[in-house]
Design a protein around this motif. Structure first.
Motif, PDB file in Angstrom:
ATOM      1  N   VAL A  15       0.755  -0.707   0.039  1.00  0.00           N
ATOM      2  CA  VAL A  15       0.098   0.269   0.218  1.00  0.00           C
ATOM      3  C   VAL A  15       0.859   1.141  -0.155  1.00  0.00           C
ATOM      4  N   MET A  16       1.002   1.982  -1.091  1.00  0.00           N
ATOM      5  CA  MET A  16       1.495   3.560  -1.453  1.00  0.00           C
ATOM      6  C   MET A  16       0.446   4.665  -0.805  1.00  0.00           C
ATOM      7  N   ALA A  17       1.606   5.237  -0.174  1.00  0.00           N
ATOM      8  CA  ALA A  17       0.892   6.457   0.371  1.00  0.00           C
ATOM      9  C   ALA A  17       1.478   7.508   0.492  1.00  0.00           C
ATOM     10  N   LEU A  18       1.481   7.860  -1.099  1.00  0.00           N
ATOM     11  CA  LEU A  18       1.721   9.195  -1.465  1.00  0.00           C
ATOM     12  C   LEU A  18       1.215  10.362  -2.094  1.00  0.00           C
ATOM     13  N   GLY A  19       1.065  11.468  -2.315  1.00  0.00           N
ATOM     14  CA  GLY A  19       0.657  12.865  -2.574  1.00  0.00           C
ATOM     15  C   GLY A  19       1.435  13.763  -2.575  1.00  0.00           C
ATOM     16  N   GLU A  20       0.446  15.113  -2.016  1.00  0.00           N
ATOM     17  CA  GLU A  20       0.824  16.252  -1.347  1.00  0.00           C
ATOM     18  C   GLU A  20       0.708  15.891   0.034  1.00  0.00           C
ATOM     19  N   SER A  21       1.921  16.864   0.987  1.00  0.00           N
ATOM     20  CA  SER A  21       1.597  17.060   2.189  1.00  0.00           C
ATOM     21  C   SER A  21       0.386  18.303   2.039  1.00  0.00           C
ATOM     22  N   GLN A  22      -0.258  18.157   3.522  1.00  0.00           N
ATOM     23  CA  GLN A  22      -1.440  19.311   3.622  1.00  0.00           C
ATOM     24  C   GLN A  22      -0.900  20.576   3.198  1.00  0.00           C
ATOM     25  N   GLY A  23       0.478  20.736   3.831  1.00  0.00           N
ATOM     26  CA  GLY A  23       0.777  22.754   3.030  1.00  0.00           C
ATOM     27  C   GLY A  23       0.769  22.919   1.196  1.00  0.00           C
ATOM     28  N   MET A  24       0.586  21.833   0.570  1.00  0.00           N
ATOM     29  CA  MET A  24       0.648  22.058  -0.280  1.00  0.00           C
ATOM     30  C   MET A  24      -0.335  22.158  -1.374  1.00  0.00           C
ATOM     31  N   SER A  25      -1.482  22.363  -0.510  1.00  0.00           N
ATOM     32  CA  SER A  25      -3.103  22.850  -1.095  1.00  0.00           C
ATOM     33  C   SER A  25      -3.201  23.711   0.621  1.00  0.00           C
ATOM     34  N   GLY A  26      -4.216  24.389  -0.198  1.00  0.00           N
ATOM     35  CA  GLY A  26      -4.944  25.464   0.753  1.00  0.00           C
ATOM     36  C   GLY A  26      -4.203  27.050   0.096  1.00  0.00           C
ATOM     37  N   GLU A  27      -4.626  28.072   1.616  1.00  0.00           N
ATOM     38  CA  GLU A  27      -4.405  29.217   0.526  1.00  0.00           C
ATOM     39  C   GLU A  27      -2.625  29.605   0.870  1.00  0.00           C
ATOM     40  N   ALA A  28      -2.605  30.110  -0.008  1.00  0.00           N
ATOM     41  CA  ALA A  28      -1.141  30.282  -0.901  1.00  0.00           C
ATOM     42  C   ALA A  28      -0.540  29.089  -0.946  1.00  0.00           C
ATOM     43  N   ALA A  29      -0.989  28.103  -1.758  1.00  0.00           N
ATOM     44  CA  ALA A  29       0.013  26.492  -2.149  1.00  0.00           C
ATOM     45  C   ALA A  29      -0.645  26.023  -3.184  1.00  0.00           C
ATOM     46  N   SER A  30      -0.465  27.701  -4.125  1.00  0.00           N
ATOM     47  CA  SER A  30      -0.368  27.250  -5.556  1.00  0.00           C
ATOM     48  C   SER A  30      -0.087  26.170  -6.398  1.00  0.00           C
ATOM     49  N   ARG A  31       0.309  25.204  -6.843  1.00  0.00           N
ATOM     50  CA  ARG A  31       1.275  24.482  -7.983  1.00  0.00           C
ATOM     51  C   ARG A  31       1.361  25.175  -9.238  1.00  0.00           C
ATOM     52  N   SER A  32       2.848  24.371  -9.915  1.00  0.00           N
ATOM     53  CA  SER A  32       2.475  24.616 -11.079  1.00  0.00           C
ATOM     54  C   SER A  32       1.840  23.411 -12.251  1.00  0.00           C
ATOM     55  N   ASP A  33       2.750  22.051 -11.307  1.00  0.00           N
ATOM     56  CA  ASP A  33       2.707  20.799 -11.772  1.00  0.00           C
ATOM     57  C   ASP A  33       2.196  20.238 -10.490  1.00  0.00           C
ATOM     58  N   ILE A  34       0.778  19.825 -11.196  1.00  0.00           N
ATOM     59  CA  ILE A  34       0.093  19.352  -9.715  1.00  0.00           C
ATOM     60  C   ILE A  34       0.244  17.259 -10.119  1.00  0.00           C
ATOM     61  N   GLY A  35       1.090  17.378 -10.650  1.00  0.00           N
ATOM     62  CA  GLY A  35       1.553  15.911 -10.394  1.00  0.00           C
ATOM     63  C   GLY A  35       2.070  15.011  -8.703  1.00  0.00           C
ATOM     64  N   ILE A  36       2.487  13.893  -8.760  1.00  0.00           N
ATOM     65  CA  ILE A  36       3.374  13.510  -7.537  1.00  0.00           C
ATOM     66  C   ILE A  36       4.576  13.993  -7.874  1.00  0.00           C
ATOM     67  N   PRO A  37       4.860  14.571  -6.691  1.00  0.00           N
ATOM     68  CA  PRO A  37       6.292  15.291  -6.667  1.00  0.00           C
ATOM     69  C   PRO A  37       7.397  13.839  -6.945  1.00  0.00           C
ATOM     70  N   ALA A  38       8.433  14.413  -7.665  1.00  0.00           N
ATOM     71  CA  ALA A  38       9.388  13.308  -8.435  1.00  0.00           C
ATOM     72  C   ALA A  38       9.661  13.021  -7.080  1.00  0.00           C
ATOM     73  N   SER A  39      10.339  12.845  -6.117  1.00  0.00           N
ATOM     74  CA  SER A  39      10.766  11.905  -5.207  1.00  0.00           C
ATOM     75  C   SER A  39       9.790  10.718  -5.210  1.00  0.00           C
ATOM     76  N   GLN A  40       8.581  11.170  -4.861  1.00  0.00           N
ATOM     77  CA  GLN A  40       7.604   9.761  -3.894  1.00  0.00           C
ATOM     78  C   GLN A  40       7.295   8.854  -5.820  1.00  0.00           C
ATOM     79  N   LYS A  41       7.775  10.078  -7.073  1.00  0.00           N
ATOM     80  CA  LYS A  41       7.710   9.110  -7.510  1.00  0.00           C
ATOM     81  C   LYS A  41       8.122   8.550  -8.086  1.00  0.00           C
ATOM     82  N   ARG A  42      10.081   8.406  -7.980  1.00  0.00           N
ATOM     83  CA  ARG A  42      10.779   7.493  -7.864  1.00  0.00           C
ATOM     84  C   ARG A  42      10.954   6.237  -6.994  1.00  0.00           C
ATOM     85  N   LEU A  43      10.387   6.288  -5.765  1.00  0.00           N
ATOM     86  CA  LEU A  43      10.370   5.575  -5.020  1.00  0.00           C
ATOM     87  C   LEU A  43       8.510   4.324  -5.143  1.00  0.00           C
TER      88      LEU A  43
END
Ligand code: NOJ
Length: 739
Positions: free
Chosen positions: A481-509
């Motif tokens: 069971v892989m538990a991946l994605g965003e940490s809570q601080g990666m969304s919410g106010e003042a947390a826009s992202r231009s790349d909304i994929g799973i971050p590279a470090s986790q993708k490699r894993l």
């Protein structure tokens, strides 16, 4: 019956007259400074939710220069501050507000996740519980519901909203207001709702927070304004202005928006508060030269209370002295603020929400945790289940891998305000509590992007050692069971992202774990739709769990083990890549609809037009078969009704919920209309083998839209009705609306 009604009317008339007399007489006794104080809202230092705070806010309370406080709670703390207000000449009680967005202490899934339950009574219940707990903890006022329709998942604040659909947004807006306010604001377990962010904040350009909005009136009326209006109709006691501009004028200084539309057209009776320093922000917006002009513009536009900007506090007196604004405007604003305090019963007893015994009894009681678990279960969306890998066998040896597997803080998500993350349940804890044989390895950091790590306060770790540990765990397990994605601080106010994929470090894993050949379940934690093309192509099972709140770990475990059959359906489209954004289901056809064989049609060279997972999508462990969609007639009269029926059968091996969705298309109209728009849904529960006829009644009222002259009407002509398990897999029937 008539007599009782007449008596009730009489009583409420007398009560209203009494309230009016009380407030008018109080305002008559107030000095101009005291009046201005009532319009000044300041943050306490218990929590600060914006760019700066004012150190001496307590001084302002003592001198009567501040009438409301936010970011302060607990019976003890609010009592201490209320004591200060009681030392002022007129003893006007303070109003305490806070961002109780998805629960106060018992935290429910983030609103975007909760919306995926499509369970309106449950959404009302979670608002009710939030109000019970917040009011027991000294609060009078929540800055919720946030009903900004959004079509751009780069915007971090989609986590706080209900997704992209207007109609669903309207339903949720009303139940939330009802849940918070109940039907009696003077009850000590109800709080004021605040509909926000008025208006159009969800349409900021490029998903970059606080950015510009530009939109036609038609688009506003048709798609963006209805949820705010629904909240007003449901009686929302307050409204918050948005940071953005609306038709060239910042919302906070927009007379058309706040006075013509909100008050006059919609009949809003409550008070309007700004967002954090948004009066001041009209200077960089380039609409006023200084705070003096900003205060004048805001007050005249219809803003009653200044959140944290101290612009009213410093400028209004001068504006009155220089005859720029009549005192009457200030009196009206003060009246509305005091009226809210009156309705809450604060003039009778300013301490009625400061009851430590009630707080101890109410907060996080088992029933609340139970509802939190149910909501989290129902919010989880199964995107894929090949094999099927899920549900897992209770006896399976599980390797839980990923930085979100045991991340307590992340479980309660962003805007979890007073939530105590130490009381939240992680997936590892949930699996252990269910007696699963589980080995945990973090495997990677949430991100190894140095800049982002800094912003999220993450430390670097030995990624190679982490990866090795994870691969060892995977190899020794039956299933991963892989538990991946965003940490809570990666969304919410003042947390826009231009790349909304799973971050590279986790993708490699993930890629490395996939190579072990073990069956993998990708359990995603996310505050927004993510781009998952690679994951969808390679991983057999994918679950979206959002940030599930206090009980997240138990709820996810329930789903993994099949103790709860997943039933969530997306309320926001998951794009294939960022280039498709904005992408939403209720799109229009254009003059050159996509035709794969014709170059000169509306499409991309490098990606399909359709999303990866459409609005309304979500699988179950069972299967549902839809019978033919049937209509009671193929014509509808303007004053008539039509019944659409479809029989749904549970053809799989599990009992489960299904959300049957009804969409409408107006084929030809005086303005172009979307190819489909949600007009109804029914959430049903079917045991295996069971079937149910689902009915929808349609009248001309359901067919209305803003016509060429901006009248809200239904136009005769051809319509299509579509029904199905999501917005893509629908069957369609035709009918005609007769003149
Ligand atoms: C700014 C946010 O935009 C708003 O949603 C929130 O209610 C206020 N800060 C107060 O914290």
């Amino acid at each position: 019956m008539k007599c009782i009604l007449a008596l009730l009317l009489l009583i409420s008339g007398v009560a209203y007259a009494q309230q009016q007399r009380f407030l008018t007489s109080l305002i008559q006794r107030m000095t101009l400074d005291e009046k201005i104080g009532q319009l000044n809202l300041l943050t306490s230092d218990m929590d600060v939710t914006g760019p700066f705070m004012k150190e001496n806010y307590k001084q302002d309370i003592l001198s009567g220069a501040c009438g409301a406080i936010f970011n302060a709670y607990t019976p003890q703390y609010t009592r201490m501050l209320q004591d200060m207000a009681m030392k002022t000449r007129l003893k006007v009680p303070l109003l305490f507000g806070y961002d109780v967005i998805h629960g106060h202490k018992t935290i429910f899934p983030i609103p975007l996740g909760e919306a995926c339950t499509w369970d309106l009574p449950l959404m009302e219940k979670t608002a009710r519980i939030a109000a019970e707990e917040a009011s027991a903890d000294g609060l009078h006022w929540t800055y919720s519901p946030m009903v900004d329709i959004a079509r751009d998942p780069r915007w971090g604040r989609v986590a706080e909203g209900v997704g992209e659909d207007t109609w669903l947004g309207e339903q949720i807006a009303s139940v939330k207001v009802r849940g918070y306010q109940g039907n009696d604001l003077s009850a000590t377990n109800t709080i004021l709702a605040c509909v926000k962010h008025f208006a159009l904040y969800g349409a900021i350009e490029a998903g970059r927070d606080y950015n510009t909005v530009d939109m036609s009136r038609r688009q506003m009326y048709q798609f963006y304004l209805p949820p705010y209006k629904a909240a007003v109709k449901a009686g929302a006691a307050t409204a918050m202005t948005a940071f953005n501009e609306v038709d060239g004028i910042p919302a906070t200084g927009n007379h058309w928006l706040l006075t013509e539309l909100l008050r006059k057209e919609w009949g809003f009776k409550g008070f309007v508060v700004t967002d954090y320093t948004s009066i001041n922000e009209m200077i960089p917006h380039g609409i006023v030269k200084n705070e003096y002009e900003a205060a004048e513009l805001a007050l005249k536009a219809g803003v009653d209370m200044d959140m944290q900007g101290s612009v009213y506090a410093t400028q209004l007196k001068k504006l009155v002295a220089e005859k720029k604004i009549p005192v009457k405007l200030i009196d009206d604003a003060v009246y509305r603020v005091l009226e809210a305090k009156y309705k809450l019963g604060l003039f009778q007893d300013p301490y009625r929400y400061c009851d430590t015994l009630r707080a101890a009894r109410v907060i996080m009681q088992p029933e609340h945790l139970h509802v939190a678990r149910e909501t989290a279960q129902k919010s989880i969306v199964l995107l894929k289940n090949e094999g099927p890998v899920l549900p897992l066998k209770q006896s399976a040896k599980v390797a839980l891998i990923g930085p979100l597997g045991d991340a307590q803080r992340d479980m309660i998500g962003n805007w979890s305000a007073a939530g105590d993350y130490k009381k939240s349940v992680t997936l590892l804890q949930g699996l252990k509590a269910a007696g699963v044989a589980v080995t945990y390895a973090q495997g990677a950091q949430v991100t190894s992007d140095a800049q982002l790590m800094g912003k999220l306060g993450l430390q670097t770790g030995d990624e190679d050692a982490m990866l090795k540990e994870a691969l060892d765990a995977a190899r020794g397990a039956d299933v991963v069971v892989m538990a991946l994605g965003e940490s809570q601080g990666m969304s919410g106010e003042a947390a826009s992202r231009s790349d909304i994929g799973i971050p590279a470090s986790q993708k490699r894993l993930l890629e490395a774990v996939m190579q072990t050949g073990k069956p993998v379940v990708l359990t995603l934690f996310n505050g927004r739709p993510l781009t998952l093309e690679w994951e969808n192509a390679h991983v057999p099972a994918i679950l979206v769990t959002w940030f599930g709140g206090t009980q997240a770990g138990h709820a996810i475990t329930d789903v993994l083990l099949g103790k709860f059959n997943p039933s969530g359906k997306l309320t926001m489209t998951f794009p294939r890549n960022v280039g498709q954004i904005p992408i939403y289901y209720n799109r229009k056809n254009t003059g050159r609809p996509m035709d794969a064989n014709n170059k000169y049609t509306s499409k991309y060279l490098d990606v399909a037009n359709d999303p990866l997972f459409p609005f309304g999508y979500g699988l179950s462990y069972t299967t549902f078969e839809y019978g033919p969609l049937q209509l009671s007639a193929n014509t509808l009269a303007m004053n008539g009704a039509l019944r659409a029926t479809v029989t749904v059968t549970n053809t799989g091996g599990y009992d489960g919920y299904e959300t049957v969705q009804l969409y409408l298309r107006d084929v030809t109209a005086s303005v172009n209309r979307p190819l489909q728009e949600l007009r109804g849904f029914k959430k049903i529960f079917l045991k295996k083998g069971e079937k149910q006829e689902v009915r929808f009644d349609i009248t001309a009222a359901d067919l209305r839209f803003y016509d060429r002259n901006m009248r809200y009407v239904a136009e005769p002509g051809e319509f299509r009705l579509q029904a199905g398990p999501n917005s893509r897999d629908v069957q369609e029937v035709k009918f005609e609306l007769k003149p």
